[in-house]
Each structure stands twice: as C-alpha cells, then as structure tokens.
Design a protein around this motif. Structure first.
Motif, PDB file in Angstrom:
ATOM      1  N   ARG A  21      -0.938   3.084   3.146  1.00 27.29           N
ATOM      2  CA  ARG A  21      -2.347   2.950   2.741  1.00 27.29           C
ATOM      3  C   ARG A  21      -3.276   3.761   3.648  1.00 27.29           C
ATOM      4  O   ARG A  21      -2.855   4.312   4.650  1.00 27.29           O
ATOM      5  CB  ARG A  21      -2.725   1.481   2.664  1.00 27.29           C
ATOM      6  CG  ARG A  21      -1.893   0.844   1.562  1.00 27.29           C
ATOM      7  CD  ARG A  21      -2.379  -0.436   1.059  1.00 27.29           C
ATOM      8  NE  ARG A  21      -1.507  -0.839  -0.023  1.00 27.29           N
ATOM      9  CZ  ARG A  21      -1.891  -1.002  -1.272  1.00 27.29           C
ATOM     10  NH1 ARG A  21      -3.121  -0.811  -1.624  1.00 27.29           N
ATOM     11  NH2 ARG A  21      -1.026  -1.363  -2.197  1.00 27.29           N
ATOM     12  N   ASP A  22      -4.537   3.839   3.214  1.00 30.79           N
ATOM     13  CA  ASP A  22      -5.444   4.774   3.890  1.00 30.79           C
ATOM     14  C   ASP A  22      -6.046   4.258   5.194  1.00 30.79           C
ATOM     15  O   ASP A  22      -5.909   4.875   6.231  1.00 30.79           O
ATOM     16  CB  ASP A  22      -6.547   5.254   2.939  1.00 30.79           C
ATOM     17  CG  ASP A  22      -7.189   4.135   2.134  1.00 30.79           C
ATOM     18  OD1 ASP A  22      -6.855   2.960   2.370  1.00 30.79           O
ATOM     19  OD2 ASP A  22      -8.032   4.427   1.264  1.00 30.79           O
ATOM     20  N   PHE A  23      -6.690   3.090   5.129  1.00 31.09           N
ATOM     21  CA  PHE A  23      -7.409   2.609   6.326  1.00 31.09           C
ATOM     22  C   PHE A  23      -7.025   1.165   6.616  1.00 31.09           C
ATOM     23  O   PHE A  23      -6.610   0.430   5.710  1.00 31.09           O
ATOM     24  CB  PHE A  23      -8.923   2.737   6.104  1.00 31.09           C
ATOM     25  CG  PHE A  23      -9.317   4.099   5.622  1.00 31.09           C
ATOM     26  CD1 PHE A  23      -9.130   5.204   6.447  1.00 31.09           C
ATOM     27  CD2 PHE A  23      -9.813   4.303   4.340  1.00 31.09           C
ATOM     28  CE1 PHE A  23      -9.441   6.486   6.006  1.00 31.09           C
ATOM     29  CE2 PHE A  23     -10.129   5.578   3.887  1.00 31.09           C
ATOM     30  CZ  PHE A  23      -9.940   6.668   4.711  1.00 31.09           C
ATOM     31  N   THR A  24      -7.220   0.760   7.852  1.00 28.62           N
ATOM     32  CA  THR A  24      -6.832  -0.608   8.246  1.00 28.62           C
ATOM     33  C   THR A  24      -7.513  -1.645   7.357  1.00 28.62           C
ATOM     34  O   THR A  24      -6.894  -2.634   6.992  1.00 28.62           O
ATOM     35  CB  THR A  24      -7.194  -0.876   9.726  1.00 28.62           C
ATOM     36  OG1 THR A  24      -8.603  -0.700   9.876  1.00 28.62           O
ATOM     37  CG2 THR A  24      -6.457   0.056  10.661  1.00 28.62           C
ATOM     38  N   ILE A  25      -8.780  -1.401   6.990  1.00 25.51           N
ATOM     39  CA  ILE A  25      -9.511  -2.400   6.188  1.00 25.51           C
ATOM     40  C   ILE A  25      -8.939  -2.531   4.768  1.00 25.51           C
ATOM     41  O   ILE A  25      -9.248  -3.485   4.063  1.00 25.51           O
ATOM     42  CB  ILE A  25     -11.034  -2.093   6.107  1.00 25.51           C
ATOM     43  CG1 ILE A  25     -11.284  -0.736   5.449  1.00 25.51           C
ATOM     44  CG2 ILE A  25     -11.673  -2.149   7.487  1.00 25.51           C
ATOM     45  CD1 ILE A  25     -12.730  -0.546   5.002  1.00 25.51           C
ATOM     46  N   ASN A  26      -8.110  -1.555   4.383  1.00 24.55           N
ATOM     47  CA  ASN A  26      -7.494  -1.600   3.051  1.00 24.55           C
ATOM     48  C   ASN A  26      -6.012  -1.943   3.113  1.00 24.55           C
ATOM     49  O   ASN A  26      -5.317  -1.895   2.102  1.00 24.55           O
ATOM     50  CB  ASN A  26      -7.624  -0.236   2.354  1.00 24.55           C
ATOM     51  CG  ASN A  26      -9.037   0.048   1.923  1.00 24.55           C
ATOM     52  OD1 ASN A  26      -9.847  -0.861   1.812  1.00 24.55           O
ATOM     53  ND2 ASN A  26      -9.342   1.315   1.667  1.00 24.55           N
ATOM     54  N   ALA A  27      -5.523  -2.233   4.311  1.00 25.99           N
ATOM     55  CA  ALA A  27      -4.072  -2.415   4.472  1.00 25.99           C
ATOM     56  C   ALA A  27      -3.712  -3.857   4.831  1.00 25.99           C
ATOM     57  O   ALA A  27      -3.044  -4.112   5.829  1.00 25.99           O
ATOM     58  CB  ALA A  27      -3.542  -1.432   5.520  1.00 25.99           C
ATOM     59  N   MET A  28      -4.223  -4.775   4.032  1.00 26.81           N
ATOM     60  CA  MET A  28      -3.908  -6.199   4.249  1.00 26.81           C
ATOM     61  C   MET A  28      -3.465  -6.786   2.915  1.00 26.81           C
ATOM     62  O   MET A  28      -3.914  -6.330   1.862  1.00 26.81           O
ATOM     63  CB  MET A  28      -5.168  -6.957   4.659  1.00 26.81           C
ATOM     64  CG  MET A  28      -5.775  -6.487   5.936  1.00 26.81           C
ATOM     65  SD  MET A  28      -7.273  -7.443   6.275  1.00 26.81           S
ATOM     66  CE  MET A  28      -8.510  -6.479   5.500  1.00 26.81           C
ATOM     67  N   VAL A  29      -2.610  -7.820   2.995  1.00 28.87           N
ATOM     68  CA  VAL A  29      -2.301  -8.560   1.772  1.00 28.87           C
ATOM     69  C   VAL A  29      -2.657 -10.036   1.967  1.00 28.87           C
ATOM     70  O   VAL A  29      -2.659 -10.537   3.094  1.00 28.87           O
ATOM     71  CB  VAL A  29      -0.811  -8.465   1.347  1.00 28.87           C
ATOM     72  CG1 VAL A  29      -0.449  -7.078   0.871  1.00 28.87           C
ATOM     73  CG2 VAL A  29       0.123  -8.919   2.449  1.00 28.87           C
ATOM     74  N   MET A  30      -2.962 -10.685   0.839  1.00 26.64           N
ATOM     75  CA  MET A  30      -3.239 -12.123   0.861  1.00 26.64           C
ATOM     76  C   MET A  30      -2.328 -12.764  -0.172  1.00 26.64           C
ATOM     77  O   MET A  30      -2.319 -12.347  -1.341  1.00 26.64           O
ATOM     78  CB  MET A  30      -4.703 -12.339   0.489  1.00 26.64           C
ATOM     79  CG  MET A  30      -5.156 -13.783   0.622  1.00 26.64           C
ATOM     80  SD  MET A  30      -6.627 -14.042  -0.370  1.00 26.64           S
ATOM     81  CE  MET A  30      -7.854 -13.307   0.647  1.00 26.64           C
ATOM     82  N   SER A  31      -1.556 -13.751   0.260  1.00 29.15           N
ATOM     83  CA  SER A  31      -0.547 -14.316  -0.632  1.00 29.15           C
ATOM     84  C   SER A  31      -1.185 -15.099  -1.785  1.00 29.15           C
ATOM     85  O   SER A  31      -2.189 -15.789  -1.607  1.00 29.15           O
ATOM     86  CB  SER A  31       0.382 -15.222   0.167  1.00 29.15           C
ATOM     87  OG  SER A  31       1.127 -16.017  -0.730  1.00 29.15           O
TER      88      SER A  31
END
Ligand code: ATP
Ligand code: MG
Length: 385
Positions: free
Chosen positions: A121-131
């Motif tokens: 992914r591009d940036f840290t703010i876009n590289a999270m998941v939520m179950s």
C-alpha cells in the motif's frame, strides 16, 4: 429533497450494516481496509467501502450481493469484485487463506497475505485493516503505525522505494495532504523530490497521469494540490491561470490540461477543442474588450464553443453586454446566401467565402438593411473582375 437525502442516508447505513452482519455470520474472515479505516478513524464519512477477504472474495461478493441486491461486477483475473448499490460502493479483494490459518475462537493470527497486502500500500494512514469477523470484530491491525500518523497528521510512505515503484503516489500524497490538511513527513518529502528529479512521473502512461489529474480536480482542495505540483516543478502553472481555475466550473481541468504537454493523454476531440479555446481565452477577452462593431464581436466569438463563451462574463463582468449582443446577432439570417452569389455568377473559391462573410458583416453593422440593398451593393462592386 430532504426526504430523499435522509432515505439515502438510511440506505447507506443499512448497506454497511448488512455487509457487517454478513461477514460476522459468514465463514469468511474479512477486514475493512484502506480509506475506509482511515476515514472512520478520522471521524469522516468514507467515500467507499474497501474490504479484504481471506479466501475467495468473488464468492464472498456473490453471497453478500444476494442480501444487498446491488450491481455486481466481477474481475475474476484479479480476484476482486465490486458491489454497487444506490447508496454505496463496496470493493472486495482476495487475500489467500493459508493452510495454517488459526482456527476460529483462538486469537486471530494475521495471515502473511494480509501483511503482504498492506506492504504493497501507499502510505501508513492507508495501510491498516479492521476486522469484521465475529471473534475479533473492530480490532485494528496497524503494522506501520498508521494511527499514530493520523494523530500527527502525517503522510508517510512505507519504504524508500515507494515513489519509484509507483510514481502515481506522488499525486496521491499531495491529494491526501490537502484533503486532510496533513503534512508530508520529512523523509517522505525527500524521497518524493528524489523521484521527481529522477523524472519518474515521465515514466507513467498518459492514461495514468490523466487519471491522477482527474482525481485531483474532483477534490475540494484541488487548487492547493495544483499549486504544490507547480512548486515541485512537476507541472508549473502561472499565478494568473491558477486564479482563473475556480471561475471555470467543470471546465477548469481543461484549462489546466491546455498548459501541459498532453500528447500521450487519451483525450477526445471535443476535449481538445475546449482546451484550445481555453488556452486562448485571455487573448479572446482582450480582443473582445477592444471590439467596437457587431461584426468584430461575431468574428471573434463565432469560432469559439458556446460553453467557453458562457465563461467569459464570469471572468470579465464588463463583457456581459457584448456576449448578450452576440447571442442575438448569431440568430440573424444573412440576406445573402451562397445561391445568391451563384446567380450573380460568382465562382466558388476563397473569394466566394470572403464575400459571404463581408456581406454578413455589412448587414450586422447595419450598413446594408435589406436583401435588395445587398444585391445592389454586389452588382455595384463588379464582383467578376
Ligand atoms: P479515497 O477516499 O480517495 O477513495 P482511498 O484511500 O480509499 O481514498 P483508493 O484510491 O480508493 O483510495 O484506494 C483504496 C486503497 O488502495 C488505498 O487506501 C490504498 O491503501 C490502496 N492504494 C490505492 N492506490 C494505491 C497505489 N497507487 N499504491 C499503493 N496503494 C494504493
Ligand atoms: Mg476509496
């Protein structure tokens, strides 16, 4: 209208709730990802819903759509699918399940495919998941500290090669920076400048650059991003053109494109025509300011498309009168038509066209007041010589 809006809001909530219900009860382990996690964390309304499914996302999308009854688009070769309902768009992507994936009930171990997915992914703010699965619903997996960067208001790449791997991220970084009022993190800024200096943007296809420019213009803060691009010497734009943009409504992107080298951009002929008209709008305005006769007004404006003519009074209010005059003048039927000239024995050549135009000019300026006068004028001219 208000009723419609509240209905859409209600539907939106229910699409999301139905999707959550579906995944909580289903066999699939699924996660919200990307912009959805970022925006909900920021307390904003996400534009669309991105979901990663461990396993076959296409199968999951088919089953989910039995409940949502939206339009299902399947991209089998990528293992992705989209469900488009009236109120919402859901994008689903597959992450392969691993054989050693943990059994249900035990604390969930994030499979390496999810980690791989986030790594790309591009940036840290876009590289999270939520179950969105029953056993760990709402749990956030944030291997790059995206939440911390959201708090600090920072756009940060995941690794030093990010902009070289995909130079569209340069445009994306600036777009997010201005959308959220964030800053580009110091090291990320250096990496971005290095990629610009290495002319990485020039490696992209015209189609991909055009997509990014369209995305920029779809944002509220597009002017800031255009200025940033100019400051970074990507596409330099003059101050006066930057100031002109907000006046142009949906055509503003064409003024911008008209200032770039768009040879490789997939643009339609009509779009290129609008760009040409906009490119010379400054000189059209100054010629129009000087125009003192009806015929000059018509000759300046007749080659220009109507939608660009409508913009002129927005840029120069004083020209409203002349634009109104033009809309009346263009309805005037000429006294002299081609057939009249043929009857008088004029051959069809360049002179023929010029003569028709000259006669119309005389009529518009009221130097000739009837067809009879016009024919008499032509006879007196000895046009055959
Ligand atoms: P928006 O609100 O503009 O839709 P978004 O974050 O959802 O923001 P999308 O373009 O819809 O952005 O992409 C969804 C996700 O896919 C992003 O959050 C990001 O994680 C990932 N992504 C998109 N484009 C890229 C790219 N060029 N490089 C790496 N990851 C990307
Ligand atoms: Mg999105």
């Amino acid at each position: 209208m208000a009723k419609l809006k509240s209905l859409a809001k209600h539907q939106k909530k229910s699409v999301l709730n139905k999707a959550i219900d579906f995944f909580i009860k289903s066999i699939y382990h699924a996660y919200f990802v990307g912009g959805y996690v970022r925006d909900t964390t920021l307390g904003l309304k996400p534009v669309d819903i991105d979901i990663v499914v461990e396993g076959n996302a296409v199968k999951a999308a088919k089953a989910l759509n039995l409940k949502l009854k939206g339009k299902l688009c399947i991209y089998e070769e990528f293992g992705t699918a989209s469900i488009i309902t009236e109120a919402e768009r859901i994008d689903l992507a597959s992450a392969r399940v691993e054989k050693y994936s943990s059994p249900a009930k035990l604390p969930h171990v994030y499979p390496s495919t999810i980690i791989e997915d986030l790594n790309r992914r591009d940036f840290t703010i876009n590289a999270m998941v939520m179950s969105i699965s029953k056993e760990d619903f709402g749990e956030i997996f944030d291997p790059f500290n995206g939440l911390k960067d959201i708090k600090k208001g920072l756009i940060r790449v995941l690794h030093k090669n990010s902009f070289n791997d995909d130079p569209t991220r340069i445009f994306r970084a600036l777009r997010y920076k201005n959308r959220f009022g964030f800053k580009i993190e110091k090291k990320t800024k250096i990496l971005m400048k290095e990629a610009i200096d290495k002319r990485m943007i020039q490696q992209l296809s015209g189609q991909r650059i055009l997509n990014e420019i369209k995305l920029i213009f779809s944002e509220k803060k597009y002017q800031e991003t255009i200025k940033d691009l100019s400051d970074l010497l990507i596409y330099k734009i003059k101050k006066k053109d930057l100031e002109l943009l907000p006046l142009l409504g949906p055509n503003r992107i064409y003024l911008y494109l008209s200032k770039l080298d768009t040879d490789g951009f997939p643009l339609k002929t009509e779009e290129r025509e609008i760009m040409q008209d906009l490119n010379k709008i400054g000189s059209t305005i100054s010629r129009l300011e000087k125009a003192s006769t009806n015929s000059t007004i018509c000759n300046i404006l007749s080659p220009i498309s109507d939608q660009i003519i409508e913009i002129i009074p927005l840029i120069r209010q004083e020209l409203k009168g002349k634009i109104n005059t033009y809309s009346k003048l263009k309805k005037i039927k000429p006294f002299v038509k081609g057939n009249d000239l043929k009857k008088l024995g004029v051959r069809q050549n360049r002179k023929f066209k010029n003569l028709l135009r000259k006669m119309l000019d005389l009529q518009l300026d009221k130097n000739i007041k009837s067809k009879k006068e016009a024919i008499q004028y032509l006879r007196n001219m000895k046009i055959h010589e």
